[in-house]
Design a protein around this motif. Structure first.
Motif, mmCIF file in Angstrom:
data_model
loop_
_atom_site.group_PDB
_atom_site.id
_atom_site.type_symbol
_atom_site.label_atom_id
_atom_site.label_comp_id
_atom_site.label_asym_id
_atom_site.label_seq_id
_atom_site.Cartn_x
_atom_site.Cartn_y
_atom_site.Cartn_z
ATOM 1 N N LYS A 93 0.831 -1.206 0.000
ATOM 2 C CA LYS A 93 0.000 0.000 0.000
ATOM 3 C C LYS A 93 0.870 1.263 0.000
ATOM 4 C CE LYS A 93 -3.764 2.160 2.604
ATOM 5 N NZ LYS A 93 -4.661 2.019 3.761
ATOM 6 N N LYS A 94 1.999 1.197 0.691
ATOM 7 C CA LYS A 94 2.924 2.341 0.722
ATOM 8 C C LYS A 94 3.583 2.551 -0.639
ATOM 9 C CE LYS A 94 3.976 1.544 5.567
ATOM 10 N NZ LYS A 94 4.973 0.975 6.472
ATOM 11 N N TRP A 95 3.769 1.472 -1.394
ATOM 12 C CA TRP A 95 4.434 1.571 -2.704
ATOM 13 C C TRP A 95 3.508 2.078 -3.796
ATOM 14 C CZ3 TRP A 95 6.355 -4.167 -2.335
ATOM 15 C CH2 TRP A 95 7.333 -4.275 -1.346
ATOM 16 N N ILE A 96 2.200 1.916 -3.622
ATOM 17 C CA ILE A 96 1.256 2.234 -4.699
ATOM 18 C C ILE A 96 1.319 3.696 -5.150
ATOM 19 C CG2 ILE A 96 -1.195 2.392 -5.317
ATOM 20 C CD1 ILE A 96 -1.596 -0.245 -3.805
ATOM 21 N N PRO A 97 1.296 4.685 -4.252
ATOM 22 C CA PRO A 97 1.359 6.065 -4.756
ATOM 23 C C PRO A 97 2.608 6.324 -5.596
ATOM 24 C CG PRO A 97 0.719 6.054 -2.451
ATOM 25 C CD PRO A 97 1.111 4.646 -2.797
ATOM 26 N N ASP A 98 3.741 5.793 -5.178
ATOM 27 C CA ASP A 98 4.977 5.947 -5.947
ATOM 28 C C ASP A 98 4.858 5.230 -7.291
ATOM 29 O OD1 ASP A 98 7.631 6.642 -6.587
ATOM 30 O OD2 ASP A 98 8.451 4.901 -5.541
ATOM 31 N N ALA A 99 4.238 4.064 -7.287
ATOM 32 C CA ALA A 99 4.056 3.318 -8.537
ATOM 33 C C ALA A 99 3.165 4.090 -9.504
ATOM 34 C CB ALA A 99 3.468 1.941 -8.253
ATOM 35 N N VAL A 100 2.088 4.649 -8.996
ATOM 36 C CA VAL A 100 1.143 5.385 -9.834
ATOM 37 C C VAL A 100 1.770 6.666 -10.369
ATOM 38 C CG1 VAL A 100 -1.038 6.682 -9.814
ATOM 39 C CG2 VAL A 100 -0.919 4.438 -8.726
ATOM 40 N N GLN A 101 2.474 7.396 -9.507
ATOM 41 C CA GLN A 101 2.942 8.731 -9.866
ATOM 42 C C GLN A 101 4.303 8.763 -10.535
ATOM 43 O OE1 GLN A 101 2.589 11.046 -6.271
ATOM 44 N NE2 GLN A 101 0.449 10.476 -6.028
ATOM 45 N N SER A 102 5.148 7.777 -10.252
ATOM 46 C CA SER A 102 6.513 7.882 -10.795
ATOM 47 C C SER A 102 7.123 6.526 -11.143
ATOM 48 C CB SER A 102 7.417 8.610 -9.798
ATOM 49 O OG SER A 102 7.587 7.824 -8.633
ATOM 50 N N ASP A 103 6.318 5.606 -11.600
ATOM 51 C CA ASP A 103 6.805 4.275 -11.984
ATOM 52 C C ASP A 103 7.577 3.596 -10.871
ATOM 53 O OD1 ASP A 103 5.658 4.646 -14.446
ATOM 54 O OD2 ASP A 103 7.512 5.221 -15.443
ATOM 55 N N CYS A 104 7.184 3.882 -9.640
ATOM 56 C CA CYS A 104 7.797 3.256 -8.458
ATOM 57 C C CYS A 104 9.307 3.531 -8.427
ATOM 58 C CB CYS A 104 7.507 1.752 -8.430
ATOM 59 S SG CYS A 104 7.237 1.075 -6.788
ATOM 60 N N SER A 105 9.650 4.784 -8.615
ATOM 61 C CA SER A 105 11.061 5.163 -8.698
ATOM 62 C C SER A 105 11.844 4.834 -7.433
ATOM 63 C CB SER A 105 11.189 6.656 -9.013
ATOM 64 O OG SER A 105 10.604 7.432 -7.984
ATOM 65 N N GLY A 106 11.164 4.749 -6.291
ATOM 66 C CA GLY A 106 11.842 4.408 -5.049
ATOM 67 C C GLY A 106 11.891 2.919 -4.779
ATOM 68 N N CYS A 107 11.375 2.119 -5.702
ATOM 69 C CA CYS A 107 11.298 0.672 -5.511
ATOM 70 C C CYS A 107 12.447 -0.040 -6.225
ATOM 71 C CB CYS A 107 9.992 0.128 -6.094
ATOM 72 S SG CYS A 107 8.486 0.844 -5.427
ATOM 73 N N SER A 108 12.770 -1.218 -5.719
ATOM 74 C CA SER A 108 13.716 -2.082 -6.434
ATOM 75 C C SER A 108 12.974 -2.678 -7.630
ATOM 76 C CB SER A 108 14.211 -3.199 -5.521
ATOM 77 O OG SER A 108 13.168 -4.132 -5.259
ATOM 78 N N GLU A 109 13.712 -3.275 -8.549
ATOM 79 C CA GLU A 109 13.084 -3.920 -9.697
ATOM 80 C C GLU A 109 12.120 -5.014 -9.234
ATOM 81 O OE1 GLU A 109 13.496 -3.130 -13.203
ATOM 82 O OE2 GLU A 109 14.133 -1.352 -12.111
ATOM 83 N N HIS A 110 12.508 -5.739 -8.214
ATOM 84 C CA HIS A 110 11.668 -6.814 -7.697
ATOM 85 C C HIS A 110 10.376 -6.249 -7.090
ATOM 86 C CE1 HIS A 110 10.798 -10.843 -6.357
ATOM 87 N NE2 HIS A 110 10.661 -10.435 -5.112
ATOM 88 N N GLN A 111 10.477 -5.160 -6.343
ATOM 89 C CA GLN A 111 9.291 -4.533 -5.762
ATOM 90 C C GLN A 111 8.352 -4.042 -6.862
ATOM 91 O OE1 GLN A 111 11.845 -1.956 -3.392
ATOM 92 N NE2 GLN A 111 10.448 -2.293 -1.682
ATOM 93 N N THR A 140 -2.674 8.088 -15.553
ATOM 94 C CA THR A 140 -3.257 6.877 -16.121
ATOM 95 C C THR A 140 -2.353 6.229 -17.168
ATOM 96 O OG1 THR A 140 -5.466 7.716 -15.681
ATOM 97 C CG2 THR A 140 -5.279 5.940 -17.306
ATOM 98 N N GLU A 141 -1.915 6.974 -18.150
ATOM 99 C CA GLU A 141 -1.124 6.402 -19.243
ATOM 100 C C GLU A 141 0.217 5.858 -18.747
ATOM 101 O OE1 GLU A 141 -0.576 4.818 -22.814
ATOM 102 O OE2 GLU A 141 -2.403 5.819 -22.158
ATOM 103 N N GLY A 142 0.931 6.637 -17.941
ATOM 104 C CA GLY A 142 2.219 6.182 -17.415
ATOM 105 C C GLY A 142 2.075 4.964 -16.528
ATOM 106 N N PHE A 143 1.014 4.940 -15.720
ATOM 107 C CA PHE A 143 0.818 3.795 -14.835
ATOM 108 C C PHE A 143 0.447 2.555 -15.631
ATOM 109 C CE2 PHE A 143 -1.590 1.284 -11.655
ATOM 110 C CZ PHE A 143 -0.509 1.006 -10.835
ATOM 111 N N LYS A 144 -0.330 2.723 -16.678
ATOM 112 C CA LYS A 144 -0.681 1.585 -17.532
ATOM 113 C C LYS A 144 0.594 0.983 -18.127
ATOM 114 C CE LYS A 144 -3.369 0.238 -21.612
ATOM 115 N NZ LYS A 144 -2.436 -0.800 -21.933
ATOM 116 N N LEU A 145 1.498 1.830 -18.600
ATOM 117 C CA LEU A 145 2.767 1.338 -19.153
ATOM 118 C C LEU A 145 3.587 0.615 -18.085
ATOM 119 C CD1 LEU A 145 3.754 4.397 -21.374
ATOM 120 C CD2 LEU A 145 2.893 2.171 -22.151
ATOM 121 N N PHE A 146 3.610 1.170 -16.875
ATOM 122 C CA PHE A 146 4.323 0.542 -15.760
ATOM 123 C C PHE A 146 3.766 -0.855 -15.488
ATOM 124 C CE2 PHE A 146 4.149 -0.441 -11.212
ATOM 125 C CZ PHE A 146 5.498 -0.502 -10.897
ATOM 126 N N VAL A 147 2.445 -0.967 -15.362
ATOM 127 C CA VAL A 147 1.816 -2.259 -15.065
ATOM 128 C C VAL A 147 2.063 -3.240 -16.207
ATOM 129 C CG1 VAL A 147 -0.399 -3.445 -14.722
ATOM 130 C CG2 VAL A 147 0.104 -1.332 -13.480
#
Length: 129
Positions: free
Chosen positions: A63-81, A114-121
């Motif tokens: 849940k903590k990772w989701i805002p980062d994933a939505v807004q910035s392709d999870c820039s603070g996450c590892s590749e695995h995360q 929306t578009e960036g997050f769709k590409l991320f997913v």
């Protein structure tokens, strides 16, 4: 007297422990398939993400990772995360589309990600463990 106050503040700041970063290494062996293949587990994660249900420690971290994933392709996450969060979100999109609409309203209310997050997913949900 002012010198003692300043000295005390300096000592307090110097003695304060550094902010600990969470240890996400436990997710290196996390089996996300156990969550996405079990509708009850996945519904629990979805409810946690919507703040309408209890969160397991793992769901809380996701849940903590989701805002980062939505807004910035999870820039603070590892590749695995990135893979973990994308696969869980993709499973919610596919299995619980009404929940996905609600989550999107929570984390992307204005629709500007929306578009960036769709590409991320699309990119990371396809990665198998």
């Amino acid at each position: 007297m002012k010198f003692l106050v300043i000295l005390a503040l300096v000592a307090f700041v110097a003695a304060r422990p550094e902010e600990e970063k969470p240890d996400y290494s436990r997710y290196e062996n996390f089996n996300v398939d156990e969550v996405i293949d079990n509708d009850r587990f996945l519904a629990g994660y979805s409810n946690c993400f919507q703040s309408i249900g209890k969160c397991t420690p793992e769901a809380s971290d996701f849940k903590k990772w989701i805002p980062d994933a939505v807004q910035s392709d999870c820039s603070g996450c590892s590749e695995h995360q990135k893979t973990l969060v994308a696969r869980v979100i993709k499973a919610i999109m596919d299995k619980f589309p009404k929940d996905w609409v609600k989550l999107n309203e929570i984390y992307n209310a204005e629709g500007k990600y929306t578009e960036g997050f769709k590409l991320f997913v699309d990119k990371y949900a396809a990665v198998k463990q």
